[in-house]
Enzyme design. Structure first.
Site, PDB file in Angstrom:
ATOM      1  N   LYS A 166       0.860  -1.275   0.075  1.00 16.37           N
ATOM      2  CA  LYS A 166      -0.054  -0.032  -0.049  1.00 16.37           C
ATOM      3  C   LYS A 166       0.694   1.197   0.019  1.00 16.37           C
ATOM      4  O   LYS A 166       1.937   1.337   0.492  1.00 16.37           O
ATOM      5  CB  LYS A 166      -1.059  -0.108   1.294  1.00 16.37           C
ATOM      6  CG  LYS A 166      -2.133   0.963   0.981  1.00 16.37           C
ATOM      7  CD  LYS A 166      -3.136  -0.012   0.353  1.00 16.37           C
ATOM      8  CE  LYS A 166      -4.347   0.654   0.392  1.00 16.37           C
ATOM      9  NZ  LYS A 166      -5.594  -0.089   0.091  1.00 16.37           N
ATOM     10  N   GLY A 203     -17.838   8.152  -2.872  1.00 11.65           N
ATOM     11  CA  GLY A 203     -16.763   7.987  -3.586  1.00 11.65           C
ATOM     12  C   GLY A 203     -16.831   6.957  -4.925  1.00 11.65           C
ATOM     13  O   GLY A 203     -18.095   6.731  -4.884  1.00 11.65           O
ATOM     14  N   ASN A 204     -16.100   6.648  -5.507  1.00 16.39           N
ATOM     15  CA  ASN A 204     -16.051   5.624  -6.561  1.00 16.39           C
ATOM     16  C   ASN A 204     -16.807   4.291  -5.867  1.00 16.39           C
ATOM     17  O   ASN A 204     -17.985   3.868  -6.612  1.00 16.39           O
ATOM     18  CB  ASN A 204     -14.775   5.288  -7.130  1.00 16.39           C
ATOM     19  CG  ASN A 204     -14.900   4.198  -8.007  1.00 16.39           C
ATOM     20  OD1 ASN A 204     -15.428   4.042  -8.860  1.00 16.39           O
ATOM     21  ND2 ASN A 204     -13.970   3.384  -7.908  1.00 16.39           N
ATOM     22  N   GLY A 207     -20.238   6.837   2.469  1.00 16.22           N
ATOM     23  CA  GLY A 207     -19.089   7.065   1.640  1.00 16.22           C
ATOM     24  C   GLY A 207     -19.795   7.107   0.156  1.00 16.22           C
ATOM     25  O   GLY A 207     -20.387   6.141  -0.457  1.00 16.22           O
ATOM     26  N   GLY A 215     -18.484   3.695  -3.313  1.00 19.58           N
ATOM     27  CA  GLY A 215     -19.920   3.887  -2.339  1.00 19.58           C
ATOM     28  C   GLY A 215     -20.994   4.271  -3.470  1.00 19.58           C
ATOM     29  O   GLY A 215     -21.913   3.474  -3.707  1.00 19.58           O
TER      30      GLY A 215
END
Ligand code: GLU
Length: 381
Positions: free
Chosen positions: A60, A180-181, A178, A183
């Site tokens: 990560k 974003g992408n 959420g 959610g």
């Protein structure tokens, strides 16, 4: 910076396990990034790849920054410099980044381009990152992949009768934290393809609740409308704004944490009124909350299984780049479905044979598979 000042950003790349190479995992741009979070998320990637049975180790990365307050030029310069700084670690066969919170296809394209400038002759250089734009060898299913993979498991769990009190997704009520992408696509797929009622949606500025259900596409258009200076869902159709604890604890059939880690804390867990939690964020539930949930009648689909769809489609993208081909979308989706349903079947058997929670079962599955790799490889010298 655009105003001529110099700003120094701190960034990380952590490789957790090289039992398999390349290592794999996203790049996060957020003010919350720190080394311990990135390290924990790198370990999650190791476990996730074992659960989904993908030939990757875990990694990560992240940069401490607020991408919302930076111009496209500033973001590009920072992305190029960050890529250069980690260029000795990354490569198509050593470590392959991908998007995470605050990054997307644009940043992945810039990362590939920067890597390529310093590795002019590298074969299949675009396999150095996944989640790229289509023109650079990206995979059309990648943007929706995490959502699609999670919904696939949820659908299986419902069909197999594992969620008490929920026999069909049709008309099931859903709260998504959420937008974003992950959610947005989850809400959209559940609404469009399964007939779910999306009664709650939140983003970093607050949550909106509508018992009749909202159309995620309309909410998304509202959020991204040029005139919406807040760039938030808050204010959509005049709905009241709810704080996190009030929002998450509203009654629903399906709760989808799709924001960031440690959102479902002990006090919230005690008050949850949902039948199932589909963990699409990484690490959304704290240990204390997990303990409380295990005593409640809530079916938990743990993150390292629920959100493995993203890295699974990254695997297709990486393979197609190495082969110099472009997979058909149907082939990508059928590999995604096969990987996710197999992993879910393996989890269900582990949970049954050891009489453990789904969280414990997912860890047992991942760690026992990693142990087997260690045993099979043996120890050098
Ligand atoms: N950031 C995503 C995750 O946490 C995707 C990782 C990848 O595709 O390598 O799973």
């Amino acid at each position: 910076m655009n105003d001529g000042t110099l700003k120094i950003f701190v960034g990380y790349r952590v490789q957790h396990s090289k039992l398999y190479e390349p290592t794999k995992g996203g790049i996060r741009y957020s003010p919350d990034v720190d080394l311990s979070v990135i390290t924990a998320l790198a370990m999650e990637m190791t476990l996730k790849c074992r659960v989904a049975d993908l030939p990757f180790g875990g990694a990560k990365g992240g940069v401490i920054c607020n991408p919302r307050e930076m111009s496209p030029d500033e973001l590009e310069r920072m992305t190029r410099r960050y890529t250069f700084e980690i260029s000795s670690m990354i490569g198509p066969d050593s470590d392959v980044p991908a998007p995470d919170i605050g990054t997307g296809p644009k940043e992945m394209g810039i990362m590939f381009d920067t890597y390529k400038m310093f590795n002019q002759r590298a074969p299949y250089a675009n396999a150095v990152v996944t989640g790229k734009p289509l023109t650079l060898g990206g995979c059309s299913a990648r943007l929706e992949a995490t959502a699609q993979g999670g919904v696939c498991i949820l659908d299986e769990a419902v069909k197999q009768g594992h969620i008490s009190g929920l026999t069909s997704l049709k008309d099931a009520t859903v709260i998504v934290q959420g937008f974003g992408n992950v959610g947005f696509h989850t809400a959209n797929i559940l609404h469009k393809d399964y007939g779910c009622r999306i009664i709650g949606i939140s983003d970093s500025k607050g949550g909106i609740y509508n018992p009749k259900g909202s159309n995620p596409s309309d909410v998304h258009n509202y959020k991204t409308d040029e005139k919406n200076e807040k760039e938030s869902i808050v204010g959509y159709e005049g709905l009241d704004t709810l704080a996190t604890d009030e929002f998450l604890t509203k009654e629903c059939d399906i709760l989808v944490p799709a924001a960031k880690e440690t959102q479902i804390i002990g006090s919230i867990a005690a008050d949850l009124k949902t039948k199932v939690i589909l963990e699409l964020a990484n690490g959304p539930t704290t240990n204390l909350a997990d303990k409380i949930l295990s005593e409640k009648d809530v079916y938990l689909i743990p993150d390292i299984l629920a959100n493995a769809g993203g890295v699974t489609v990254s695997y297709c993208e990486w393979l197609q780049n190495k082969e110099g081909t472009q997979w058909k979308i149907d082939a990508v989706n059928s590999l995604l479905r096969e990987k996710m349903t197999t992993a879910y079947g393996d989890l269900v058997s582990t949970v049954k044979s050891h009489d453990v929670t789904t969280r414990e079962g997912a860890y047992m599955l991942a760690i026992s598979r990693a142990m087997q790799v260690v045993k099979d490889r043996g120890i050098f010298p």
